[in-house]
Motif scaffolding. Structure first.
Motif, mmCIF file in Angstrom:
data_model
loop_
_atom_site.group_PDB
_atom_site.id
_atom_site.type_symbol
_atom_site.label_atom_id
_atom_site.label_comp_id
_atom_site.label_asym_id
_atom_site.label_seq_id
_atom_site.Cartn_x
_atom_site.Cartn_y
_atom_site.Cartn_z
ATOM 1 N N UNK A 1 0.832 -1.204 0.000
ATOM 2 C CA UNK A 1 0.000 0.000 0.000
ATOM 3 C C UNK A 1 0.865 1.251 0.000
ATOM 4 N N UNK A 2 1.929 1.242 0.792
ATOM 5 C CA UNK A 2 2.827 2.401 0.866
ATOM 6 C C UNK A 2 3.468 2.655 -0.495
ATOM 7 N N UNK B 1 2.370 1.601 -3.477
ATOM 8 C CA UNK B 1 1.350 1.987 -4.461
ATOM 9 C C UNK B 1 0.928 3.433 -4.286
ATOM 10 N N UNK B 2 0.985 3.919 -3.073
ATOM 11 C CA UNK B 2 0.648 5.312 -2.785
ATOM 12 C C UNK B 2 1.795 6.246 -3.167
ATOM 13 N N UNK B 3 3.009 5.718 -3.266
ATOM 14 C CA UNK B 3 4.175 6.553 -3.526
ATOM 15 C C UNK B 3 4.517 7.444 -2.348
ATOM 16 N N UNK B 4 4.222 6.963 -1.144
ATOM 17 C CA UNK B 4 4.384 7.790 0.048
ATOM 18 C C UNK B 4 5.813 7.745 0.555
ATOM 19 N N UNK B 5 6.346 8.902 0.939
ATOM 20 C CA UNK B 5 7.650 8.980 1.583
ATOM 21 C C UNK B 5 7.540 9.426 3.032
ATOM 22 N N UNK B 6 6.353 9.862 3.450
ATOM 23 C CA UNK B 6 6.137 10.319 4.813
ATOM 24 C C UNK B 6 4.711 9.960 5.220
ATOM 25 N N UNK B 7 4.476 9.849 6.525
ATOM 26 C CA UNK B 7 3.173 9.433 7.036
ATOM 27 C C UNK B 7 2.053 10.355 6.577
ATOM 28 N N UNK B 8 2.334 11.638 6.331
ATOM 29 C CA UNK B 8 1.270 12.569 5.936
ATOM 30 C C UNK B 8 0.590 12.136 4.641
ATOM 31 N N UNK B 9 1.316 11.401 3.779
ATOM 32 C CA UNK B 9 0.754 10.969 2.506
ATOM 33 C C UNK B 9 -0.073 9.694 2.628
ATOM 34 N N UNK B 10 -0.167 9.146 3.844
ATOM 35 C CA UNK B 10 -0.957 7.941 4.084
ATOM 36 C C UNK B 10 -2.197 8.201 4.921
ATOM 37 N N UNK B 11 -2.260 9.336 5.597
ATOM 38 C CA UNK B 11 -3.311 9.543 6.586
ATOM 39 C C UNK B 11 -4.710 9.556 5.984
ATOM 40 N N UNK B 12 -4.845 10.025 4.749
ATOM 41 C CA UNK B 12 -6.174 10.073 4.136
ATOM 42 C C UNK B 12 -6.719 8.687 3.792
ATOM 43 N N UNK B 13 -5.893 7.649 3.902
ATOM 44 C CA UNK B 13 -6.357 6.293 3.641
ATOM 45 C C UNK B 13 -7.120 5.716 4.824
ATOM 46 N N UNK B 14 -7.003 6.327 5.993
ATOM 47 C CA UNK B 14 -7.664 5.839 7.202
ATOM 48 C C UNK B 14 -8.885 6.701 7.498
ATOM 49 N N UNK B 15 -10.011 6.103 7.865
ATOM 50 C CA UNK B 15 -11.217 6.902 8.137
ATOM 51 C C UNK B 15 -11.078 7.724 9.406
ATOM 52 N N UNK B 16 -11.663 8.918 9.378
ATOM 53 C CA UNK B 16 -11.721 9.824 10.539
ATOM 54 C C UNK B 16 -10.340 10.200 11.061
ATOM 55 N N UNK B 17 -9.392 10.375 10.124
ATOM 56 C CA UNK B 17 -8.051 10.842 10.468
ATOM 57 C C UNK B 17 -7.752 12.065 9.611
ATOM 58 N N UNK B 18 -7.272 13.132 10.242
ATOM 59 C CA UNK B 18 -6.976 14.375 9.538
ATOM 60 C C UNK B 18 -5.623 14.892 10.012
ATOM 61 N N UNK B 19 -5.105 15.899 9.341
ATOM 62 C CA UNK B 19 -3.836 16.482 9.768
ATOM 63 C C UNK B 19 -3.819 17.968 9.444
#
Length: 715
Positions: free
Chosen positions: A63-64, A66-84
């Motif tokens: 998943x990480x 496929x998302x092309x994420x290098x930091x946690x901020x780019x993953x947070x929108x994948x989880x429900x009811x999580x914002x930053x």
């Protein structure tokens, strides 16, 4: 299955997300492959995600990547009811179910959301949340009062990197994208001897950012420049003892130049800001299985971090304002922490009450020192010491019904002192825990109900104490704030159906907060105008109701569908804010408290969703499409400015060879305008002479449309 039960999705994004999550069970394509089993390792005992009676999202390596994420901020929108919230080069502050800090300036912060990386406590240091060579990221929602205690009132993010491997390998990866972005990384792993294995990963990421500074004629004043390295050793010291060593290094020298007078990506600052962090951290974990009655697990970690956060406070250059007003702000923080967690976990030979009950018990020690220097004119020191004992019982009431009881008692001492001769210390005993019933409806379905209690420590308002010398309106009742508590009531169902092809979880919750720590302000009205002194007070209660759902469906060998949906109603209760600014009734020399009871709390969108599909076009070519979005939300509890609701479309096309892969990808393909932070300037604090310093809102913009190419090669 009766097709009349399937939803016909139209154009509304939220309805489409819910429709897809529901329609997944309407697909009848045969599949020989199932969804990969996920193990949650952040609890007292490692269990599969579907056997963990709490709301948790687990994002694995696939998943990480496929998302092309290098930091946690780019993953947070994948989880429900999580914002930053941004307000810096990255989203440094996380909110779970509407609870969490949004910024830090002068006063110390007691966080609501914990961040643990390989057993090292990086709470409040979001730049350290690199996804380099990460095995999985677990986002636990709801108070973690038994296992983690303080700093986990709202939830916890636990990140675990990959372990050393039994066979030698090396991988190099590269990425290039718009805005001068490029990333290089390498991972190597293997055995050094029969007992000792190693793993080493390093990454360098650079980007000019997507802001153009017109005054300096530069495109890199909001840049990313980060170097991350991680080394791991795994030593099998004997048949019953395993030792794991982790060393982590981060050097981030990012720019911060984000706010403009016209809410564009064209800034006018003459002294752009920065967001820097240097961290050296390490951990040693041990697993000993040499006793018939219990297993011993321990983690000792230490981290030292130097951070510097500064910005051009007037956002423009000298000469822009008629009076040539100019201002900058800068915060240097040094943070050192040391933690020890020692845990005993029962074996079958030590089960209690006739063999019906397994147990776990532990002790936890943590000390942290945080020093602040602001603009070389103010300094403070904030030291905390935590000591806790905790335990949990898992009691089988029947073959299918299990009762889980957990308790944590924590002693916390905090000492604060600053250069304005303010000194204070707090010493308090805190407790949290959980009471959970879980019922195995059958071998594929788990039902659970839980009541959990979390806490967030009280503290001292150093800024308001020092301001009391010049503002007679400030009373001693504002100097301290009390501990916040929360009771979380949650019902959930998790399942693994259709021969392991469909995995889903659904949770409904109600959270009752007492003594909510909320920002307040006291006006200081002088002949020069109005200024405000901020502080934290326990002026409010809060209630939160919500639903969270996650679905992962392997519809066929070629097609996988996934969706997460969160609905949230997080409100204040009986809260009168003295800090609130209303654009329709701006400050005119008098400050009128504003009732905010029933109002949504800041950074708590009523809905958010993430959905998409992966389709194998050929044996080697995979396409992935994502749709994510969230409702509008208030930026602050002190004004009425809101973000806008948005929906983002992302896509990725990957070709996988025998030992290499290459991907073409794009994010925010429709180039939606996303706001990640916002402020409101009243007519007492206007910022723009072009409109006569009229009241208006200002916003920090998220990532625009971007695209790139990435690839890796394994030796």
């Amino acid at each position: 299955m009766n097709s009349s039960l399937c939803f016909n999705t139209r154009t509304k994004p939220l309805a489409g997300a819910i429709g897809l999550a529901s329609a997944l069970v309407c697909t009848s394509v045969a599949a020989d492959t199932g969804v990969e089993e996920v193990v949650v390792i952040s609890q007292l005992r490692a269990t599969t995600q579907l056997d963990t009676p709490t709301s948790v999202s687990v994002l694995n390596t696939d998943t990480i990547e496929a998302r092309g994420a290098t930091n946690i901020e780019q993953l947070l929108n994948l989880a429900p009811n999580v914002n930053f919230a941004s307000g810096a080069s990255r989203g440094r502050f996380v909110q779970i179910r509407g609870i969490g800090e949004r910024s830090q300036f002068i006063d110390p912060v007691n966080p609501s959301v914990g961040l643990i990386v390989d057993g090292i406590d990086f709470t409040g240091l979001g730049l350290a949340a690199s996804t380099l060579d990460m095995q999985q990221v677990e986002i636990l929602r709801g108070p973690q009062g038994t296992v983690y205690g303080a700093n986990a009132l709202a939830g916890l993010i636990n990140m675990t990197s990959n372990a050393p491997t039994a066979e030698n390998f090396a991988t190099v990866s590269a990425e290039a994208a718009r805005y001068g972005s490029h990333t290089l990384s390498a991972v190597t792993s293997g055995p050094l001897s029969e007992q000792l294995g190693y793993r080493f990963a390093v990454q360098q990421q650079q980007s000019d950012g997507y802001v153009h500074n017109r005054f300096l004629d530069r495109d890199n004043t909001n840049n990313i420049n980060e170097t991350v390295a991680r080394g791991k050793l795994q030593y099998q010291a004997g048949d019953d003892l395993q030792l794991d060593f982790t060393l982590f290094y981060l050097d981030a020298d990012n720019g911060y130049d984000a706010f403009t007078l016209d809410n564009s990506r064209n800034t006018l600052s003459d002294r752009p800001g920065h967001d820097r962090q240097q961290t050296l951290a390490g951990a040693v974990s041990a697993l000993w299985t040499g006793h018939d009655l219990f297993t011993v697990k321990s983690v000792v970690s230490a981290a030292t971090s130097d951070t510097e956060y500064g910005y051009d406070e007037d956002w423009v250059h000298v000469g822009f304002h008629p009076d040539e007003y100019v201002s900058t702000d800068n915060y240097l923080r040094d943070r050192d922490n040391l933690s020890v967690d020692l845990r005993l976990v029962s074996t079958d030979g030590s089960r209690l009450f006739g063999g019906s009950t397994s147990w776990a018990a532990g002790i936890y020690l943590r000390t942290e020192e945080e020093g602040l220097e602001r603009n070389a004119s103010f300094s403070s020191q904030f030291d905390t010491d935590n000591a806790a004992i905790y335990g949990q019982l898992n009691t089988a009431l029947s073959e299918r019904l299990e009762l889980i009881t957990g308790l944590r008692v924590e002693q916390r001492r905090a000492d604060y002192r600053d250069s304005l001769l303010v000194a204070n210390n707090t010493d308090e005993t805190l407790w949290g825990g959980n009471l959970t019933l879980q019922f195995a409806l059958d071998e594929y379905t788990l039902l659970y109900g839980t009541v959990s209690r979390g806490y967030k420590a009280g503290g001292v308002n150093g800024r308001i104490i020092s301001a009391s010398a010049t503002n007679p309106a400030i009373g001693s009742d504002t100097f301290l704030f009390d501990t916040e508590h929360m009771l979380n009531y949650e019902l959930g169902v998790k399942g693994n159906w259709l021969e392991n092809r469909l995995k889903a979880q659904l949770a409904a919750f109600f959270q009752d907060r007492s003594d909510v720590q909320a920002k307040q302000s006291i006006a200081n009205i002088t002949s020069d105008g109005i200024s405000f002194d901020d502080y934290l007070a326990n002026a409010a209660g809060g209630r939160t109701t919500g639903v969270e759902a996650e679905v992962n469906f392997q519809a066929s060998d070629a097609l996988r569908l996934f969706a997460t949906v969160g609905w949230l109603n997080a409100e204040f209760e009986d809260f009168i804010s003295s800090a609130h600014v209303d654009a329709r009734n701006d400050y005119t020399g008098e400050v009128t408290p504003i009732p905010l009871g029933g109002r949504d709390v800041a950074h708590a969108p009523n809905y958010q969703f993430f959905t998409g599909a992966e389709f194998a076009l050929t044996q080697n070519l995979v396409a992935r499409v994502e749709l994510e979005g969230k409702d509008d939300f208030y930026f602050s509890n002190s004004h009425n400015e809101k973000s806008t609701a948005y929906e983002l479309v992302n896509a990725r096309l990957t070709y996988q060879g025998d030992n290499w892969d290459i991907s073409l990808w794009g994010r925010n393909l429709t180039d939606e305008e996303v706001y990640t932070r916002g402020f409101y300037f009243s007519n007492q604090f206007g910022n723009n002479p072009a409109n006569g310093y009229a009241p208006e809102g200002y916003y920090q913009l998220g990532e625009p449309r971007t695209a790139g190419i990435s690839g890796s090669y394994t030796f």
